[in-house]
Design an enzyme around this catalytic site. Structure first.
Site, PDB file in Angstrom:
ATOM      1  N   SER A  14      48.392  43.551  37.926  1.00  0.00           N
ATOM      2  CA  SER A  14      49.054  44.833  37.695  1.00  0.00           C
ATOM      3  C   SER A  14      49.711  44.827  36.326  1.00  0.00           C
ATOM      4  O   SER A  14      50.166  43.789  35.847  1.00  0.00           O
ATOM      5  CB  SER A  14      50.113  45.084  38.776  1.00  0.00           C
ATOM      6  OG  SER A  14      49.510  45.111  40.061  1.00  0.00           O
TER       7      SER A  14
ATOM      8  N   LYS B 196      51.181  42.217  31.914  1.00  0.00           N
ATOM      9  CA  LYS B 196      50.161  42.094  32.948  1.00  0.00           C
ATOM     10  C   LYS B 196      50.413  40.819  33.745  1.00  0.00           C
ATOM     11  O   LYS B 196      50.488  39.725  33.184  1.00  0.00           O
ATOM     12  CB  LYS B 196      48.771  42.056  32.317  1.00  0.00           C
ATOM     13  CG  LYS B 196      47.654  42.009  33.350  1.00  0.00           C
ATOM     14  CD  LYS B 196      46.303  42.286  32.723  1.00  0.00           C
ATOM     15  CE  LYS B 196      45.243  42.441  33.798  1.00  0.00           C
ATOM     16  NZ  LYS B 196      43.939  42.821  33.240  1.00  0.00           N
TER      17      LYS B 196
ATOM     18  N   ASP C   2      34.320  42.796  29.554  1.00  0.00           N
ATOM     19  CA  ASP C   2      34.668  43.954  30.382  1.00  0.00           C
ATOM     20  C   ASP C   2      34.955  45.177  29.516  1.00  0.00           C
ATOM     21  O   ASP C   2      36.002  45.815  29.643  1.00  0.00           O
ATOM     22  CB  ASP C   2      35.882  43.629  31.258  1.00  0.00           C
ATOM     23  CG  ASP C   2      35.920  44.488  32.526  1.00  0.00           C
ATOM     24  OD1 ASP C   2      34.881  45.074  32.871  1.00  0.00           O
ATOM     25  OD2 ASP C   2      36.987  44.568  33.150  1.00  0.00           O
TER      26      ASP C   2
END
Length: 675
Positions: free
Chosen positions: A360, A376, A472
């Site tokens: 998160s 994070k 990613d």
């Protein structure tokens, strides 16, 4: 003749009115106060039966005001100079605790007969946090302050100060007076004894004198506080004079026994013998306090100490970190968990920016520096060996590129890592693309973001000292700064490799729809797999749709790349562009981006361009080769849309591309590796 006499009469009459404004004025209260006839009181101020002006009672956190009811003309004209004036008053302060009080008294010259904006406690009912120091206050005051307020640079907790529009005194001194021998004698404002104060302003020299003395003693020849200030720019033409007082957390009573004032003349001397008497302050209450209150306070302090010890122990456990010997070399890149905890206000859900498969992200503001950050939280299970992983994080933190989200450092504790990034105020790109966004990006903004992400990815692949495979690349990992520049973020999945080494991985990481076929088959992440993901990203931004969408109405899977290729095959590739962009866009540029997205999505990694080539195409330094599926049918290489996206043949003069022999679709290629 009559007209001439009438003119002389009016001239004399108005001249008389004008001169009257400069005439002297004085008043004195020797036999007590009598509101509301000549005194206006507000707040908790009252007048006792024997005539004492009681500015405050034993109510905490309250203000009290008392003003002479009529305005006084201090200047002949709005832009004139302030006339000389003086005042004298006798006061006393009684506190329930002999050594503590709050918060004092101030003689005030104000534009209104009330101070509704004045706060209690350290503001003494004069100002508040918002207007303290504003020139528009037009307030002159002399404060008798019994509390040390460091924010106002107070001398001590027993001082007298001259205030102009602010509680930061222009001049102040500890309370006291100079005797006939020239020796300074201290006075204690909260001694419960009456004391006398004189305030004098000379309109010619602009000199302000404040003098104090014990009750029944003559006015000292040497003033306690002196300042030279021209009040002409401070005071308005008509002003009100009076007093302001306030209480804090300690029960205190503030009294005015007598008061006199003079304009253009000395204030009339007070008849001290005629002043109303102070109430008897019974010592019993003090002894009762020490008899009952002190034991209670002692018990409170003991329990407070126990609570404090428990709090400190719990706090240390709460902010405990893991710090090993090998981490000392990374000290400057390590953040304290305590700082991150306070920066994010305890990682509360209110500050949650987003949640993904790897942790998160919370918004925070670093204490002290006020730097906005994004933190994070990543579990330890998502890393390699911890030492190796932290070394990679520190290495990434040395990157410097305008299109990368800066990784500032890390923190490690209790089975989790915390990665600290620079905060991007406009959030992630995906919220501007999907689900009917409130704010959409036009084409100029989108191509700017595309160029930025391409530049950042090229930096990772070729310009930095080590090759970084992002793994990613997608819209949700592209963040927008304050100027809507695209910045590539989330290096939680990145791996570092030396140039020329063979990248290996033990498991597949990434997002469905962005994974290259060979990546899902071999588990190997390469620069070519990043290019494949970038191709999906290009189509995503240009079309405003996700690479894969599950349509519940038809129970079918929508494949963006198949859809775009199908439109291209029909000669209507521009129909794929996002309608939210509007009509004002460079259609040739949109078409180039769509075709480049298809090219980067080629299932054969050798057919994909490098990020260097991608940048050339996007910047217009090189022309994208003609990509026509109709021209490819003769060579046995074609896009399959419904039956499969098996082969993508490109007519390059360098003949760098090779087609596929299978008949699988793009979805099949992504899942099976393109075989």
């Amino acid at each position: 003749m009559f007209l001439k006499l009438l003119t002389i009469f009016f001239f004399f009459f108005f001249n008389l009115i004008f001169q009257s404004s400069s005439q002297s004025l004085n008043f004195a209260y020797n036999n007590g106060f009598n509101p509301p006839t000549d005194l206006s009181i507000q707040g908790i101020t009252t007048v006792t039966p024997n005539g004492l002006l009681k500015l405050t009672n034993t109510t905490v956190q309250k203000t009290g005001h008392a003003f002479y009811t009529k305005p006084i003309r201090f200047k002949d004209s709005p832009n004139g100079t302030v006339s000389s004036f003086s005042t004298s008053f006798v006061f006393a302060i009684h506190s329930q605790i002999a050594i503590l009080s709050g918060h004092g008294i101030a003689f005030v010259v104000a534009p209104n007969a009330s101070l509704p904006y004045g706060n209690p406690s350290q503001y003494i009912g004069l100002f508040n946090l918002a207007n303290n120091g504003n020139e528009t206050n037009h307030v002159f005051a002399v404060e008798l302050d019994t509390i040390l307020s460091t924010e106002f640079n107070d001398t001590n907790d027993n001082h007298v100060g001259i205030d102009i529009n602010s509680l930061k005194s222009v001049q102040s001194s500890p309370a006291g007076y100079w005797d006939e021998k020239g020796q300074f004698k201290n006075l204690t404002l909260i001694s419960r004894k009456p004391m006398q104060v004189w305030v004098d302003y000379d309109g010619r020299t602009n000199k302000i004198d404040v003098t104090m003395a014990p009750f029944n003693e003559d006015k000292p020849t040497r003033p306690l506080v002196t300042a030279v200030r021209d009040l002409s720019s401070v005071l308005l033409q008509d002003m009100y004079v009076g007093f302001s007082s306030a209480t804090g957390s300690v029960l205190s009573e503030h009294y005015i026994l007598g008061w006199s004032f003079g304009l253009n003349e000395k204030a009339p001397p007070l008849a001290l013998s005629r002043l109303p008497k102070l109430p008897r302050f019974e010592p019993k209450r003090i002894s009762e306090f020490y008899k009952i209150g002190m034991p209670l306070i002692s018990l409170f302090l003991i329990f407070s100490f126990i609570f404090l010890v428990c709090y400190i122990v719990r706090r240390r456990r709460k902010f405990a970190e893991e710090l090993e010997e090998w981490e000392k070399e990374f000290g400057k890149n390590r953040f304290r968990f305590k700082d991150l905890y306070y920066a994010t206000k305890g990682f509360k859900e209110k500050g949650l920016l987003g949640t993904g498969g790897f942790g998160s992200v919370y918004k925070g503001v670093m204490p002290g520096t006020k730097l906005e950050i994004a933190v994070k939280r990543v579990s330890h299970e998502s890393r390699q060996g911890m030492k190796e992983f932290v070394a990679e994080i520190v290495s990434i933190g040395r990157m410097s590129h305008r299109n990368l989200v800066p990784l500032l450092g890390y923190c490690r504790r209790r089975g989790e890592l915390l990665l600290v990034y620079d905060y991007m105020p406009n959030g992630s790109l995906d919220k501007y693309l999907y689900n009917t966004p409130e704010v959409t990006l036009n084409w100029k903004q989108r191509i700017k973001v595309i160029l930025g992400v391409a530049s950042g990815l090229f930096y990772l692949h070729e310009e930095w000292e080590q090759v970084v495979i992002h793994r990613d690349v997608k819209a949700s990992n592209v963040l927008l700064d304050g100027e809507l520049n695209g910045r590539l973020g989330d290096f939680g999945l990145a791996r570092l490799y030396d140039h020329g080494s063979d990248p290996q991985t033990t498991h597949v990481v990434g997002t469905l729809g962005y994974l290259a076929p060979e990546h899902t088959r071999t588990g190997r992440a390469t620069m070519a797999t990043d290019v494949f993901a970038f191709g999906a990203f290009l189509l995503e931004v240009a079309c405003g749709r996700r690479p894969i969408e599950f349509q519940q109405e038809t129970d079918e899977t929508f494949l963006l790349v198949d859809w775009v290729f199908g439109l291209w095959n029909k000669g209507d590739i521009l129909a794929a562009k996002d309608p939210n962009m509007g009509s004002e866009c460079d259609e040739k540029e949109v078409e180039m981006v769509l075709k480049l997205g298809l090219l980067c999505s080629h299932s054969d990694p050798r057919a994909r361009p490098s990020m260097r080539q991608v940048l050339h195409y996007l910047r217009g330094d090189a022309k994208l080769p003609e990509l026509s599926p109709l021209d490819l049918s003769g060579s046995g290489m074609m896009f399959g849309v419904h039956d499969g996206f098996s082969e993508l043949g490109m007519s390059y003069s360098s003949s760098v591309f090779k087609g596929f022999t299978g008949g699988s679709s793009i979805a099949d290629s992504q899942l099976s590796g393109g075989r």
